[in-house]
Design a protein around this motif. Structure first.
Motif, PDB file in Angstrom:
ATOM      1  N   GLU A  76     -27.666  -6.557  56.854  1.00 11.23           N
ATOM      2  CA  GLU A  76     -28.736  -6.460  57.960  1.00 11.23           C
ATOM      3  C   GLU A  76     -28.930  -7.775  58.957  1.00 11.23           C
ATOM      4  O   GLU A  76     -29.210  -7.321  60.103  1.00 11.23           O
ATOM      5  CB  GLU A  76     -30.271  -6.413  57.230  1.00 11.23           C
ATOM      6  CG  GLU A  76     -30.565  -5.263  56.576  1.00 11.23           C
ATOM      7  CD  GLU A  76     -31.927  -5.335  55.853  1.00 11.23           C
ATOM      8  OE1 GLU A  76     -32.649  -4.538  56.455  1.00 11.23           O
ATOM      9  OE2 GLU A  76     -32.184  -5.870  54.997  1.00 11.23           O
ATOM     10  N   ARG A 124     -24.749   0.253  58.562  1.00 13.40           N
ATOM     11  CA  ARG A 124     -24.994  -1.281  58.847  1.00 13.40           C
ATOM     12  C   ARG A 124     -25.751  -1.759  57.763  1.00 13.40           C
ATOM     13  O   ARG A 124     -25.772  -2.963  57.877  1.00 13.40           O
ATOM     14  CB  ARG A 124     -25.858  -0.970  60.101  1.00 13.40           C
ATOM     15  CG  ARG A 124     -25.969  -2.404  60.889  1.00 13.40           C
ATOM     16  CD  ARG A 124     -26.839  -2.031  62.148  1.00 13.40           C
ATOM     17  NE  ARG A 124     -26.203  -1.376  63.142  1.00 13.40           N
ATOM     18  CZ  ARG A 124     -26.595  -0.287  63.664  1.00 13.40           C
ATOM     19  NH1 ARG A 124     -27.638   0.282  63.294  1.00 13.40           N
ATOM     20  NH2 ARG A 124     -25.795   0.269  64.597  1.00 13.40           N
ATOM     21  N   GLN A 125     -26.279  -1.110  56.776  1.00 11.65           N
ATOM     22  CA  GLN A 125     -26.917  -1.752  55.851  1.00 11.65           C
ATOM     23  C   GLN A 125     -26.309  -2.702  54.991  1.00 11.65           C
ATOM     24  O   GLN A 125     -26.671  -3.278  54.072  1.00 11.65           O
ATOM     25  CB  GLN A 125     -27.732  -0.768  54.945  1.00 11.65           C
ATOM     26  CG  GLN A 125     -28.807  -0.043  55.869  1.00 11.65           C
ATOM     27  CD  GLN A 125     -29.599  -0.641  56.695  1.00 11.65           C
ATOM     28  OE1 GLN A 125     -30.332  -1.768  55.885  1.00 11.65           O
ATOM     29  NE2 GLN A 125     -29.564  -0.626  57.815  1.00 11.65           N
ATOM     30  N   ARG A 178     -16.192   0.060  67.481  1.00 15.89           N
ATOM     31  CA  ARG A 178     -17.283   0.655  66.775  1.00 15.89           C
ATOM     32  C   ARG A 178     -17.866  -0.023  65.543  1.00 15.89           C
ATOM     33  O   ARG A 178     -19.088  -0.300  65.449  1.00 15.89           O
ATOM     34  CB  ARG A 178     -17.039   2.068  66.576  1.00 15.89           C
ATOM     35  CG  ARG A 178     -16.901   3.076  67.571  1.00 15.89           C
ATOM     36  CD  ARG A 178     -16.393   4.410  67.089  1.00 15.89           C
ATOM     37  NE  ARG A 178     -16.240   5.373  68.330  1.00 15.89           N
ATOM     38  CZ  ARG A 178     -15.956   6.624  68.056  1.00 15.89           C
ATOM     39  NH1 ARG A 178     -15.298   7.193  67.039  1.00 15.89           N
ATOM     40  NH2 ARG A 178     -15.709   7.385  69.166  1.00 15.89           N
ATOM     41  N   LEU A 179     -16.795  -0.807  64.879  1.00 19.23           N
ATOM     42  CA  LEU A 179     -17.329  -1.646  63.773  1.00 19.23           C
ATOM     43  C   LEU A 179     -18.170  -2.944  64.330  1.00 19.23           C
ATOM     44  O   LEU A 179     -18.982  -3.258  63.747  1.00 19.23           O
ATOM     45  CB  LEU A 179     -16.104  -1.873  63.049  1.00 19.23           C
ATOM     46  CG  LEU A 179     -16.443  -2.765  61.842  1.00 19.23           C
ATOM     47  CD1 LEU A 179     -17.051  -2.075  60.733  1.00 19.23           C
ATOM     48  CD2 LEU A 179     -15.084  -3.556  61.378  1.00 19.23           C
ATOM     49  N   GLU A 180     -17.612  -3.324  65.376  1.00 20.18           N
ATOM     50  CA  GLU A 180     -18.276  -4.726  65.852  1.00 20.18           C
ATOM     51  C   GLU A 180     -19.615  -4.373  66.745  1.00 20.18           C
ATOM     52  O   GLU A 180     -20.277  -4.668  67.027  1.00 20.18           O
ATOM     53  CB  GLU A 180     -17.029  -5.185  66.990  1.00 20.18           C
ATOM     54  CG  GLU A 180     -15.954  -5.909  66.062  1.00 20.18           C
ATOM     55  CD  GLU A 180     -15.028  -6.589  66.996  1.00 20.18           C
ATOM     56  OE1 GLU A 180     -15.157  -6.643  68.090  1.00 20.18           O
ATOM     57  OE2 GLU A 180     -13.996  -7.181  66.427  1.00 20.18           O
ATOM     58  N   GLU A 181     -19.708  -3.009  67.194  1.00 23.05           N
ATOM     59  CA  GLU A 181     -21.044  -2.226  67.788  1.00 23.05           C
ATOM     60  C   GLU A 181     -21.907  -2.465  66.718  1.00 23.05           C
ATOM     61  O   GLU A 181     -23.069  -2.847  66.819  1.00 23.05           O
ATOM     62  CB  GLU A 181     -20.763  -1.072  68.353  1.00 23.05           C
ATOM     63  CG  GLU A 181     -22.070  -0.495  68.759  1.00 23.05           C
ATOM     64  CD  GLU A 181     -21.791   0.716  69.531  1.00 23.05           C
ATOM     65  OE1 GLU A 181     -22.596   1.576  69.312  1.00 23.05           O
ATOM     66  OE2 GLU A 181     -20.658   1.047  70.133  1.00 23.05           O
ATOM     67  N   MET A 182     -21.651  -2.058  65.246  1.00 22.62           N
ATOM     68  CA  MET A 182     -22.760  -1.962  64.422  1.00 22.62           C
ATOM     69  C   MET A 182     -22.992  -3.253  63.839  1.00 22.62           C
ATOM     70  O   MET A 182     -23.989  -3.782  63.786  1.00 22.62           O
ATOM     71  CB  MET A 182     -21.955  -0.986  63.049  1.00 22.62           C
ATOM     72  CG  MET A 182     -21.989   0.514  63.259  1.00 22.62           C
ATOM     73  SD  MET A 182     -21.806   1.340  61.706  1.00 22.62           S
ATOM     74  CE  MET A 182     -20.174   0.577  61.560  1.00 22.62           C
ATOM     75  N   PHE A 183     -21.992  -4.302  63.829  1.00 24.06           N
ATOM     76  CA  PHE A 183     -22.406  -5.402  63.071  1.00 24.06           C
ATOM     77  C   PHE A 183     -21.785  -6.409  64.520  1.00 24.06           C
ATOM     78  O   PHE A 183     -21.053  -7.255  64.857  1.00 24.06           O
ATOM     79  CB  PHE A 183     -21.323  -5.976  62.038  1.00 24.06           C
ATOM     80  CG  PHE A 183     -21.285  -5.104  60.701  1.00 24.06           C
ATOM     81  CD1 PHE A 183     -22.334  -5.160  59.960  1.00 24.06           C
ATOM     82  CD2 PHE A 183     -20.354  -4.083  60.568  1.00 24.06           C
ATOM     83  CE1 PHE A 183     -22.660  -4.318  59.040  1.00 24.06           C
ATOM     84  CE2 PHE A 183     -20.269  -3.301  59.593  1.00 24.06           C
ATOM     85  CZ  PHE A 183     -21.410  -3.326  58.722  1.00 24.06           C
ATOM     86  N   ARG A 232     -24.508   5.856  60.670  1.00 20.78           N
ATOM     87  CA  ARG A 232     -24.039   4.522  60.844  1.00 20.78           C
ATOM     88  C   ARG A 232     -25.080   3.663  60.829  1.00 20.78           C
ATOM     89  O   ARG A 232     -24.913   2.619  60.520  1.00 20.78           O
ATOM     90  CB  ARG A 232     -23.649   4.441  62.853  1.00 20.78           C
ATOM     91  CG  ARG A 232     -22.299   5.119  63.149  1.00 20.78           C
ATOM     92  CD  ARG A 232     -22.443   5.609  64.346  1.00 20.78           C
ATOM     93  NE  ARG A 232     -22.778   4.706  65.303  1.00 20.78           N
ATOM     94  CZ  ARG A 232     -21.780   3.939  66.255  1.00 20.78           C
ATOM     95  NH1 ARG A 232     -20.550   4.318  65.827  1.00 20.78           N
ATOM     96  NH2 ARG A 232     -22.227   3.020  66.921  1.00 20.78           N
ATOM     97  N   PHE A 233     -26.440   3.987  60.885  1.00 23.64           N
ATOM     98  CA  PHE A 233     -27.198   2.992  60.566  1.00 23.64           C
ATOM     99  C   PHE A 233     -27.486   2.759  59.211  1.00 23.64           C
ATOM    100  O   PHE A 233     -27.372   1.444  58.740  1.00 23.64           O
ATOM    101  CB  PHE A 233     -28.750   3.819  60.932  1.00 23.64           C
ATOM    102  CG  PHE A 233     -29.902   2.779  60.676  1.00 23.64           C
ATOM    103  CD1 PHE A 233     -30.243   1.629  61.600  1.00 23.64           C
ATOM    104  CD2 PHE A 233     -30.820   2.862  59.642  1.00 23.64           C
ATOM    105  CE1 PHE A 233     -31.281   1.106  61.263  1.00 23.64           C
ATOM    106  CE2 PHE A 233     -31.926   2.100  59.227  1.00 23.64           C
ATOM    107  CZ  PHE A 233     -31.988   0.987  60.235  1.00 23.64           C
TER     108      PHE A 233
END
Length: 384
Positions: free
Chosen positions: A327, A323-324, A351-356, A319-320
């Motif tokens: 950034e 996220r790239q 989950r998508l909005e948690e990453m971004f 997931r990290f």
């Protein structure tokens, strides 16, 4: 509008218009667009419904390890010898125990050592490949032609092949072609689904290997020198984040072996696979090389299409990497994410909005959802 509240027709139209607009821009004033497909288990299942899910692949019965002596030893030492079945969660726990014993010798069980721990991990990788090939055809190449063995394509497979062939045709009409591949792949899958699809898309007699860049350069492919398979055009990326059934570590680096191997050969040289664990361990040379390539590709990506990957919490490092794509909020501007999945829409969206985390506030990257199967998305794009 579906029961999930998602208008699939709007998502299909948005994808079609966006790709057309990006390809149609004058390349002299803007770099050609980059579309990246992030493929999870649902992508392979779209191509072959028999392809096992994580819960099916990483669940083992005690009888499955009767001919794996080190695994039996590990299970005995852990006190698990009476378990008749290990479900997905227990499998992750087993892999976690092995990881911790390898990484921290000071806490090692009195009956564990470097040799039997690494043998046990090799046996687990062998077992996983055995289970996968028993469930479905991984489409090994023909020994003579090095072409992937595929029977007559199903309706669903034809739709997927036409979808990628259509993108290829659009790129060529816009003057991109081999000089700048329009789309690339990052995948968490081990199998050969992507290579098989691209062989149909390229419509050529030569093996597909010469058109792909894998993030690492192998010493040999199917026992042939790498010089026999040098890229003939600018490379299309196909990067396997979790390893693959064809990736064989050697003293000199890596070999790729797409030909069918028997059980004895797999035991002697198991493939490089990251197996599910409570804490994933990617501390091997292959991953040190491909992760920077994956990150660079994501940062260059304009349109990310996530197919059949639900961004589970245990995939923290993956997931990290994902996220790239962006950034920061500034990096996200002008980028688009399409999510195609059959799972619960609300969970995927959260989950998508948690990453971004800035997405709800800034609106970038733009997010689109298709609730359903990838083959259905491909069919609707082709007919739009």
């Amino acid at each position: 509008m579906t029961a999930t509240g998602i208008d699939n027709a709007d998502t299909v139209e948005a994808f079609t218009q966006l790709i057309g607009k990006m390809i149609g821009q004058d390349p002299e004033h803007r770099k050609p667009p980059v579309v990246t497909f992030w493929c999870g288990a649902g992508f392979s299942k779209a191509w072959d419904p028999r392809s096992p899910t994580d819960g099916e692949l990483f669940a083992i019965d005690l009888d499955d390890i009767r001919d794996f002596p080190n695994l039996q030893h590990v299970m005995h030492v852990m006190g698990w010898e009476n378990y008749r079945h290990l479900d997905f969660e227990r499998f992750k726990n087993l892999r976690y125990v092995l990881d911790m014993q390898v990484r921290y010798p000071d806490i090692r069980n009195r009956y564990f050592d470097d040799q039997n721990l690494h043998l046990s991990i090799s046996e687990l990788r062998t077992l996983v490949m055995r289970r996968f090939t028993a469930a479905c055809d991984i489409h090994n190449v023909d020994n003579a032609t090095l072409r992937f063995n595929t029977q007559a394509l199903t309706h669903e497979q034809q739709a997927i092949s036409r979808f990628f062939a259509g993108l290829e045709d659009q790129a060529q009409r816009a003057g991109l072609g081999g000089d700048w591949p329009l789309y690339h792949f990052l995948t968490t899958n081990y199998d050969f689904t992507i290579e098989t699809i691209l062989e149909h898309v390229y419509r050529q007699d030569a093996p597909v290997f010469g058109r792909l860049y894998r993030g690492v350069t192998p010493q040999r492919i199917c026992a042939g020198s790498i010089w026999e398979h040098l890229p003939r055009t600018v490379d299309r990326n196909v990067i396997k984040i979790n390893g693959g059934f064809e990736i064989l570590p050697t003293a000199a680096g890596f070999d790729f072996e797409y030909r069918r191997r028997n059980d004895t050969q797999i035991r002697e040289q198991p493939p490089l696979l990251i197996l599910p664990s409570q804490v994933q361990d990617y501390d091997e040379p292959y991953f040190h090389q491909v992760f920077p390539k994956a990150v660079r590709l994501l940062r260059e990506t304009d349109v990310l299409v996530i197919v059949g990957y639900s961004m589970p919490q245990e995939d923290s490092l993956i997931r990290f990497i994902l996220r790239q794509l962006a950034e920061s909020p500034n990096d996200a501007k002008g980028k688009h994410v399409f999510v195609i999945d059959t799972k619960n829409h609300a969970t995927i969206k959260s989950r998508l909005e948690e990453m971004f985390f800035y997405l709800p506030r800034t609106g970038w990257p733009r997010e689109y959802y298709f609730s359903g199967r990838f083959e259905d998305f491909c069919t609707r794009v082709a007919s739009s």
